[in-house]
Design a protein around this motif. Structure first.
Motif, short mmCIF file in Angstrom:
data_model
loop_
_atom_site.label_atom_id
_atom_site.label_comp_id
_atom_site.label_asym_id
_atom_site.label_seq_id
_atom_site.Cartn_x
_atom_site.Cartn_y
_atom_site.Cartn_z
N HIS A 1 0.35 4.47 -7.41
CA HIS A 1 0.10 3.15 -7.99
C HIS A 1 1.42 2.57 -8.50
N GLU B 1 -4.11 6.96 -2.89
CA GLU B 1 -3.56 5.78 -2.25
C GLU B 1 -3.77 4.56 -3.14
N TYR B 2 -2.99 3.53 -2.86
CA TYR B 2 -3.04 2.29 -3.64
C TYR B 2 -2.97 1.12 -2.67
N TYR B 3 -3.70 0.05 -3.03
CA TYR B 3 -3.63 -1.20 -2.28
C TYR B 3 -3.41 -2.35 -3.23
N ASP C 1 -4.18 -5.88 -4.54
CA ASP C 1 -5.50 -6.51 -4.59
C ASP C 1 -5.73 -7.49 -3.44
N SER C 2 -4.71 -8.25 -3.10
CA SER C 2 -4.89 -9.31 -2.10
C SER C 2 -5.09 -8.78 -0.68
N LYS D 1 -6.82 -5.67 -0.16
CA LYS D 1 -7.95 -4.73 -0.15
C LYS D 1 -9.06 -5.24 0.77
N GLY D 2 -9.58 -4.33 1.59
CA GLY D 2 -10.63 -4.71 2.53
C GLY D 2 -10.11 -5.27 3.83
N ARG D 3 -8.82 -5.60 3.89
CA ARG D 3 -8.23 -6.14 5.12
C ARG D 3 -7.20 -5.19 5.73
N THR E 1 -5.40 -1.29 6.01
CA THR E 1 -5.67 0.14 5.87
C THR E 1 -4.40 0.93 6.15
N CYS F 1 4.11 1.67 -5.87
CA CYS F 1 3.92 0.37 -5.25
C CYS F 1 4.19 -0.77 -6.24
N SER G 1 0.85 -1.19 0.00
CA SER G 1 0.00 0.00 0.00
C SER G 1 0.88 1.23 0.00
#
Length: 134
Positions: A113, A64-66, A68-69, A71-73, A75, A116, A55
């Protein structure tokens, strides 16, 4: 010389949480003024695997960038006034096991993006180990 120091790693069971911290110090006039860095991010390197960007976020927080694996977990957050970066990691999985590094990109040469995805950073910390295991 700008230094980055990570902390907060450890051993956690699957499904658990950890909060990583990174503090920056030693700003210089390099790159104009390293205190005015463009972006900061978290990267990780697992045994036998290449380092990957987890991230990244601009110092201003407007982009910001996350990975994929995560994302949602995971922050990402930062306290730019205190030169601190955080990574809240929830619902941890064994595949999250890695050494986690903090890095700063001094100038706006690309997007967060690409910072990272391409593992770009002018300054790197020494890392903190995160192990997710039962």
């Amino acid at each position: 010389q700008l230094q980055l120091v990570e902390s907060g790693g450890g051993l956690v069971q699957p499904g658990g949480s950890l909060r990583l911290s990174c503090v920056a110090s030693g700003f210089t006039e390099d790159y104009g003024n390293t205190e005015n860095y463009y972006a900061i991010g978290w990267f990780r390197e697992a045994p036998g695997k290449e380092r990957e960007g987890v991230s990244c976020i601009t110092k201003s927080g407007d982009s910001e960038y996350y990975l994929d694996s995560v994302k949602g977990r995971f922050t990402i957050s930062r306290d730019s006034a205190k030169h601190r970066l955080y990574l809240q990691m929830n619902s941890l999985k064994p595949e999250d096991t890695a050494v986690y590094y903090c890095a700063i990109l001094a100038r706006r040469v690309t997007t967060v993006h690409d910072m990272c995805v391409m593992n770009l950073g002018n300054y790197w910390g020494r890392g903190t180990q995160v192990t997710v295991s039962a």
